[in-house]
Design a protein around this motif. Structure first.
Motif, PDB file in Angstrom:
ATOM      1  N   ALA A 133       0.835  -1.209   0.000  1.00  0.00           N
ATOM      2  CA  ALA A 133       0.000   0.000   0.000  1.00  0.00           C
ATOM      3  C   ALA A 133       0.868   1.257   0.000  1.00  0.00           C
ATOM      4  O   ALA A 133       0.609   2.210  -0.747  1.00  0.00           O
ATOM      5  N   LEU A 134       1.908   1.250   0.825  1.00  0.00           N
ATOM      6  CA  LEU A 134       2.802   2.412   0.902  1.00  0.00           C
ATOM      7  C   LEU A 134       3.502   2.666  -0.427  1.00  0.00           C
ATOM      8  O   LEU A 134       3.674   3.816  -0.849  1.00  0.00           O
ATOM      9  N   ALA A 135       3.898   1.593  -1.097  1.00  0.00           N
ATOM     10  CA  ALA A 135       4.659   1.721  -2.347  1.00  0.00           C
ATOM     11  C   ALA A 135       3.873   2.430  -3.439  1.00  0.00           C
ATOM     12  O   ALA A 135       4.468   3.030  -4.349  1.00  0.00           O
ATOM     13  N   HIS A 136       2.544   2.402  -3.350  1.00  0.00           N
ATOM     14  CA  HIS A 136       1.715   3.084  -4.354  1.00  0.00           C
ATOM     15  C   HIS A 136       1.320   4.496  -3.909  1.00  0.00           C
ATOM     16  O   HIS A 136       0.605   5.186  -4.633  1.00  0.00           O
ATOM     17  N   GLN A 137       1.809   4.900  -2.737  1.00  0.00           N
ATOM     18  CA  GLN A 137       1.499   6.236  -2.226  1.00  0.00           C
ATOM     19  C   GLN A 137       2.750   7.106  -2.073  1.00  0.00           C
ATOM     20  O   GLN A 137       2.710   8.309  -2.347  1.00  0.00           O
ATOM     21  N   LYS A 138       3.835   6.488  -1.642  1.00  0.00           N
ATOM     22  CA  LYS A 138       5.041   7.254  -1.313  1.00  0.00           C
ATOM     23  C   LYS A 138       5.806   7.642  -2.581  1.00  0.00           C
ATOM     24  O   LYS A 138       6.138   6.789  -3.411  1.00  0.00           O
ATOM     25  N   LYS A 139       6.091   8.930  -2.683  1.00  0.00           N
ATOM     26  CA  LYS A 139       6.885   9.434  -3.804  1.00  0.00           C
ATOM     27  C   LYS A 139       8.281   9.809  -3.319  1.00  0.00           C
ATOM     28  O   LYS A 139       8.445  10.373  -2.237  1.00  0.00           O
ATOM     29  N   LEU A 140       9.274   9.467  -4.109  1.00  0.00           N
ATOM     30  CA  LEU A 140      10.671   9.694  -3.748  1.00  0.00           C
ATOM     31  C   LEU A 140      11.146  10.989  -4.395  1.00  0.00           C
ATOM     32  O   LEU A 140      11.410  11.034  -5.599  1.00  0.00           O
ATOM     33  N   MET A 141      11.233  12.036  -3.595  1.00  0.00           N
ATOM     34  CA  MET A 141      11.615  13.338  -4.132  1.00  0.00           C
ATOM     35  C   MET A 141      13.028  13.323  -4.717  1.00  0.00           C
ATOM     36  O   MET A 141      13.325  14.019  -5.684  1.00  0.00           O
ATOM     37  N   HIS A 143      14.229  11.107  -6.374  1.00  0.00           N
ATOM     38  CA  HIS A 143      14.189  10.420  -7.670  1.00  0.00           C
ATOM     39  C   HIS A 143      13.089  11.005  -8.547  1.00  0.00           C
ATOM     40  O   HIS A 143      12.376  10.272  -9.248  1.00  0.00           O
ATOM     41  N   GLY A 144      12.952  12.320  -8.484  1.00  0.00           N
ATOM     42  CA  GLY A 144      12.013  13.006  -9.363  1.00  0.00           C
ATOM     43  C   GLY A 144      10.558  12.692  -9.103  1.00  0.00           C
ATOM     44  O   GLY A 144       9.738  12.729 -10.021  1.00  0.00           O
ATOM     45  N   GLY A 145      10.224  12.362  -7.848  1.00  0.00           N
ATOM     46  CA  GLY A 145       8.839  12.063  -7.514  1.00  0.00           C
ATOM     47  C   GLY A 145       8.386  10.673  -7.927  1.00  0.00           C
ATOM     48  O   GLY A 145       7.189  10.384  -7.966  1.00  0.00           O
ATOM     49  N   GLN A 146       9.333   9.800  -8.209  1.00  0.00           N
ATOM     50  CA  GLN A 146       9.006   8.421  -8.615  1.00  0.00           C
ATOM     51  C   GLN A 146       8.327   7.685  -7.462  1.00  0.00           C
ATOM     52  O   GLN A 146       8.707   7.811  -6.303  1.00  0.00           O
ATOM     53  N   LEU A 147       7.312   6.911  -7.777  1.00  0.00           N
ATOM     54  CA  LEU A 147       6.657   6.088  -6.754  1.00  0.00           C
ATOM     55  C   LEU A 147       7.631   5.035  -6.228  1.00  0.00           C
ATOM     56  O   LEU A 147       8.439   4.484  -6.986  1.00  0.00           O
ATOM     57  N   LEU A 148       7.501   4.742  -4.935  1.00  0.00           N
ATOM     58  CA  LEU A 148       8.330   3.691  -4.321  1.00  0.00           C
ATOM     59  C   LEU A 148       8.158   2.366  -5.060  1.00  0.00           C
ATOM     60  O   LEU A 148       9.116   1.588  -5.204  1.00  0.00           O
ATOM     61  N   ALA A 149       6.948   2.127  -5.557  1.00  0.00           N
ATOM     62  CA  ALA A 149       6.662   0.869  -6.272  1.00  0.00           C
ATOM     63  C   ALA A 149       7.473   0.718  -7.546  1.00  0.00           C
ATOM     64  O   ALA A 149       7.621  -0.395  -8.066  1.00  0.00           O
ATOM     65  N   LYS A 150       8.019   1.812  -8.071  1.00  0.00           N
ATOM     66  CA  LYS A 150       8.785   1.757  -9.307  1.00  0.00           C
ATOM     67  C   LYS A 150      10.262   1.436  -9.068  1.00  0.00           C
ATOM     68  O   LYS A 150      10.996   1.194 -10.031  1.00  0.00           O
ATOM     69  N   ARG A 151      10.684   1.422  -7.824  1.00  0.00           N
ATOM     70  CA  ARG A 151      12.093   1.148  -7.531  1.00  0.00           C
ATOM     71  C   ARG A 151      12.389  -0.339  -7.675  1.00  0.00           C
ATOM     72  O   ARG A 151      11.679  -1.193  -7.114  1.00  0.00           O
ATOM     73  N   ALA A 152      13.434  -0.669  -8.378  1.00  0.00           N
ATOM     74  CA  ALA A 152      13.788  -2.082  -8.607  1.00  0.00           C
ATOM     75  C   ALA A 152      14.051  -2.811  -7.295  1.00  0.00           C
ATOM     76  O   ALA A 152      13.656  -3.974  -7.129  1.00  0.00           O
ATOM     77  N   ALA A 153      14.715  -2.147  -6.354  1.00  0.00           N
ATOM     78  CA  ALA A 153      15.042  -2.797  -5.077  1.00  0.00           C
ATOM     79  C   ALA A 153      13.778  -3.164  -4.310  1.00  0.00           C
ATOM     80  O   ALA A 153      13.716  -4.214  -3.651  1.00  0.00           O
ATOM     81  N   VAL A 154      12.772  -2.317  -4.392  1.00  0.00           N
ATOM     82  CA  VAL A 154      11.510  -2.588  -3.702  1.00  0.00           C
ATOM     83  C   VAL A 154      10.759  -3.710  -4.404  1.00  0.00           C
ATOM     84  O   VAL A 154      10.172  -4.595  -3.757  1.00  0.00           O
TER      85      VAL A 154
END
Length: 384
Positions: free
Chosen positions: A250-258, A260-271
């Motif tokens: 749930a968090l991965a679809h809400q949290k944005k990584l500033m 990384h240009g506002g990329q969603l946490l869900a888009k990170r390969a490590a996650v």
């Protein structure tokens, strides 16, 4: 509808309300009395009480699923139900008259099986003194169980090379509860100390899971005694770990990584890798647990439970606990700094799972005994 299906349906109806009270449970450091009554009225503390005494006598796999589902909603609630429900297996070892008197509808029992007390043999029974830590859910219990070493004139009574150990049932009015549960996790379990001092217990209100056979000849009670007593512990762990995956997803679809240009946490390969690994780890551990529970129960129906069955069963418990802890750790790490705040359920999952791992029945040391059996090395398997 079977008993198992009815219980699981009831559990699923209860879990949204339980989850909504999670912070209340945590803050109170015990299960609220009204919630404990509701769980009792739903039959959750009678899951392994014999049908002959009005219990549900569920297959152990159904107990696993019920406790797992509760623990996904709230780890402390799952833990308290696990302790109360499985301590009630004593009903199958007691003489019928005592079992019926104690295990009435809506009664909650709990306690600690570890032999931390002393029971002096006297006419008609025993005089028991002891103090036991980790008496989970004890504030809501009507009866409490304590393990004790049997003595005569102060000297331990020996059963071969080891002292005799028995379990004793005390009405809650005979027990002093000490508010010692200031713990890092499973805070809402109220797992403080319980104490009795020179309490008389009649002989027919005691039992040995080691030297005595159950009074009820049913497959559930031919299941390894310590395996039945502990079957809910890995279920709590699986539920907490599943909640951790839920929360990270749930968090991965809400949290944005500033950064990384506002990329969603869900888009990170490590996650993405962490979630995939966690899913595989948890489902593999759950599959192994259910495989061994089902295989051992089938052997119990035939009266053919072997030492290897017992060893593999307990291996699946410890493996599930260790696997669940790894899953929670991975989800907590993947969440980043968000997980450290009290508002994050992930920090509670982390605290809860790392208290659960400390239970002696699933501690890493159990692997030594299990490994000895699997290797064919001589070992003391009495407690397996």
């Amino acid at each position: 509808m079977t008993n198992s299906a009815a219980v699981l349906a009831t559990v699923r109806q209860l879990t949204p309300r339980i989850a909504a009270r999670s912070e209340e449970i945590e803050t109170a450091r015990r299960l609220p009395a009204d919630l404990a009554r509701e769980l009792a009225q739903a039959g959750l503390f009678r899951m392994v009480v014999p049908e002959a005494y009005g219990g549900l006598e569920l297959h152990p796999a159904a107990v696993v699923e019920a406790v797992e589902t509760l623990s996904r909603a709230d780890g402390s609630t799952g833990w308290c139900v696990m302790i109360g429900a499985l301590t009630a297996m004593c009903s199958a070892w007691l003489p019928e008259q005592q079992a019926r008197a104690i295990y009435a509808p809506d009664v909650i029992t709990g306690g600690v099986a570890a032999p931390m007390g002393r029971a002096e043999l006297v006419e008609g029974g025993y005089r028991v003194t002891g103090r036991w830590a980790w008496a989970s859910g004890s504030q809501n219990c009507h009866w409490l169980v304590g393990g004790a070493v049997v003595t005569k004139d102060g000297a331990p009574q020996m059963r071969g090379p080891v002292p005799e150990v028995r379990l004793f049932l005390f009405p809650s009015s005979d027990v002093t509860l000490h508010d010692t549960w200031h713990a890092s996790g499973l805070c809402g379990t109220g797992s403080g100390d319980m104490e009795v001092r020179d309490v008389f217990v009649p002989a027919d209100r005691s039992m040995s899971l080691i030297t005595e056979r159950p009074s009820i000849a049913r497959p559930l009670y031919a299941f390894p005694a310590f395996g039945l007593l502990a079957v809910g512990i890995p279920a709590v762990a699986l539920g907490i770990a599943r909640r951790a995956i839920d929360e990270l997803t749930a968090l991965a679809h809400q949290k944005k990584l500033m950064a990384h240009g506002g990329q969603l946490l869900a888009k990170r390969a490590a996650v993405q890798e962490a979630v995939a690994e966690a899913e595989a780890t948890l489902r593999a551990a759950r599959a192994f647990l259910l495989e061994t529970v089902n295989t051992t129960f089938e052997a119990a129906t035939r009266g053919e439970v072997t030492v290897k069955h017992r060893a593999e069963l307990r291996l699946s418990y410890t493996h599930a606990m260790r696997s669940a802890a790894r899953v929670v750790d991975r989800m907590y790490d993947a969440a980043g700094g968000t997980a450290v705040y009290r508002a994050s359920p992930l920090q509670r999952c982390l605290r809860d799972i790392h208290v659960a791992t400390q239970h002696a029945m699933v501690a890493p040391s159990t692997l030594e005994l299990i490994g000895s059996v699997l290797l064919g090395v001589e070992a003391n398997t009495v407690m397996l």
